[in-house]
Write a protein that holds these residues in place. Sequence first.
Motif, PDB file in Angstrom:
ATOM      1  N   UNK A  93      -2.249  -5.689  -6.476  1.00 35.39           N
ATOM      2  CA  UNK A  93      -2.161  -7.229  -6.523  1.00 35.39           C
ATOM      3  C   UNK A  93      -1.942  -7.454  -5.032  1.00 35.39           C
ATOM      4  N   UNK A  94      -3.307  -8.382  -4.528  1.00 35.53           N
ATOM      5  CA  UNK A  94      -3.385  -8.812  -3.346  1.00 35.53           C
ATOM      6  C   UNK A  94      -3.864 -10.284  -3.218  1.00 35.53           C
ATOM      7  N   UNK A 152     -15.533  -1.660 -17.507  1.00 37.93           N
ATOM      8  CA  UNK A 152     -14.699  -2.585 -16.379  1.00 37.93           C
ATOM      9  C   UNK A 152     -13.875  -1.690 -15.631  1.00 37.93           C
ATOM     10  N   UNK A 153     -13.555  -2.473 -14.422  1.00 40.54           N
ATOM     11  CA  UNK A 153     -12.554  -1.898 -13.574  1.00 40.54           C
ATOM     12  C   UNK A 153     -11.824  -2.705 -12.643  1.00 40.54           C
ATOM     13  N   UNK A 154     -10.387  -2.502 -12.503  1.00 37.61           N
ATOM     14  CA  UNK A 154      -9.768  -3.205 -11.615  1.00 37.61           C
ATOM     15  C   UNK A 154      -9.909  -3.006 -10.319  1.00 37.61           C
ATOM     16  N   UNK A 155      -9.820  -3.870  -9.304  1.00 40.10           N
ATOM     17  CA  UNK A 155     -10.099  -3.588  -7.740  1.00 40.10           C
ATOM     18  C   UNK A 155      -9.042  -4.543  -7.039  1.00 40.10           C
ATOM     19  N   UNK A 156      -8.434  -4.067  -6.074  1.00 41.08           N
ATOM     20  CA  UNK A 156      -7.414  -4.890  -5.172  1.00 41.08           C
ATOM     21  C   UNK A 156      -7.883  -6.298  -5.060  1.00 41.08           C
ATOM     22  N   UNK A 157      -6.744  -7.318  -5.138  1.00 41.92           N
ATOM     23  CA  UNK A 157      -7.268  -8.707  -5.084  1.00 41.92           C
ATOM     24  C   UNK A 157      -7.952  -8.986  -3.962  1.00 41.92           C
ATOM     25  N   UNK A 199       0.796  -1.109   0.126  1.00 44.32           N
ATOM     26  CA  UNK A 199       0.158  -0.064   0.131  1.00 44.32           C
ATOM     27  C   UNK A 199       0.989   1.278   0.090  1.00 44.32           C
ATOM     28  N   UNK A 200       0.329   2.280  -0.691  1.00 35.88           N
ATOM     29  CA  UNK A 200       1.160   3.426  -0.786  1.00 35.88           C
ATOM     30  C   UNK A 200       0.316   4.584  -0.268  1.00 35.88           C
TER      31      UNK A 200
END
Length: 456
Positions: free
Chosen positions: A200-201, A230-235, A192-193
């Motif tokens: 990637x989790x 579409x959307x990418x979310x933390x794993x 996490x920043x």
Amino acid sequence: MFVEKSKYLSTTRVRIMEQELVDGVWKRKLVRHIGTAKSDLELEILTRKAKEILDELKRPNQLRIPFSVEQSYTGDLRTVGEFYQGADLVLGHLFDRLDIDRCESQLLRFLTIARILLPSSKRRTVQFLNKGFGTSLELDQIYRFMDTIAEVQSEILSSTRNYLLRTYPKSFDYILYDVTTLYFESDNEDQDQGDNPGLRKKGYSKDKRDDLAQVVLGLAVNSFGMPLSYRLYPGNTFEGSTLLDGIAQTLKTIGLGDLTVVGDAGMLSNKNLLALEEKGLYYIVGARLKSLPKSLQDKITNLDFSTSSTHELLHNNRRLIVSYSASRAKRTKSQRQRSIDRLEKLIAKNQAVRKHQYLDFTISQSPKINTEAIAQACKWDGIKGYITNNFKLGQNEVISHYGQLYKVEQSFRMSKTDLKIRPTFHYKEKRIQAHVVICMLGLCVLRMLEYQVRPL
């Protein structure tokens, strides 16, 4: 049919096998025994021979031409090279319709076609394009371009959506939304920043790869299965929490308000439904019947489906439509009976038994079948529920719309199987996003092709 290699004493047998369903159980059947290998060389020769025979069995009487310069002839035919003019004309023409006006859209066009024809690593993609399309690309050029794609992905996808809106307006009566996971061949997670969580989790994996880092992909498609957004979310994101964000993004990009959102039962939460209602949206979601209040459950299990296969109840000022299917009841009963039979065999042999919904076990007694739990489960055989706030649709229309949810699941399968969107080998966030953009464009082109060649 498939090639099987199995150990036999100090040798390895090579056989062609197939699977067939016998009394509800998949069993393997021997098609042809190829031979027994005593060394690695013999095993390689027998395996190659088995693959040739398997190909002949699957496609009998088909002319075979080895498409490689090294194997340069079959009879009087000679192979001088590989050219993909047909694919370029068909797939390239469909891609051009999307009217993606970017300075390097030609390279994006090639990458999309390559993703459809030969989904593989970017290194192999470069070799494939240079050999089959006459390009002179380099690997670093592809990686630099992927960084560019990530920066302008919203513009690229906007062009795609605008084309779909113009060309297939009737496919926007309702939107199908679902979530899947894409894993990486790495167990390293992104740190996490500050307020920005790593992408990637590790989390719940729909690919059964909980040991690997992953991302969550929320995808909205039209009724033809064409990707809208579409959307990418933390794993480690819970799939239900992506619904509102995913739908809001879709509505913002397509500019339509009077829509019906169709989602799986995993999206069902009162918070989500209230939020959709506040936005003035209609929805159809699968109902978790066994989570409803006990009084409502009793009403459902006591419904008379002999006169009508569907009934409607009111729950929280929403329509709860309950349907019954004899084939669904038969399938559920068969699956339950197989599970009970396995439990009885384990109990009879005094073997270890895991916790099971049909098992009655206390420390002071031997494990036994829980007949009461079975009787309760039987009451729900063949029954399925749907919740909607759309009072304009008929009961069968609601069920039919929900039945189309397989389109988004099918799009996920096409992405994972045909386009091999996962496993993903990139680790930089920009290139992960670019990789998904290319795969989504490939999916869109495939769906457009599917629509063009559909039976009338």
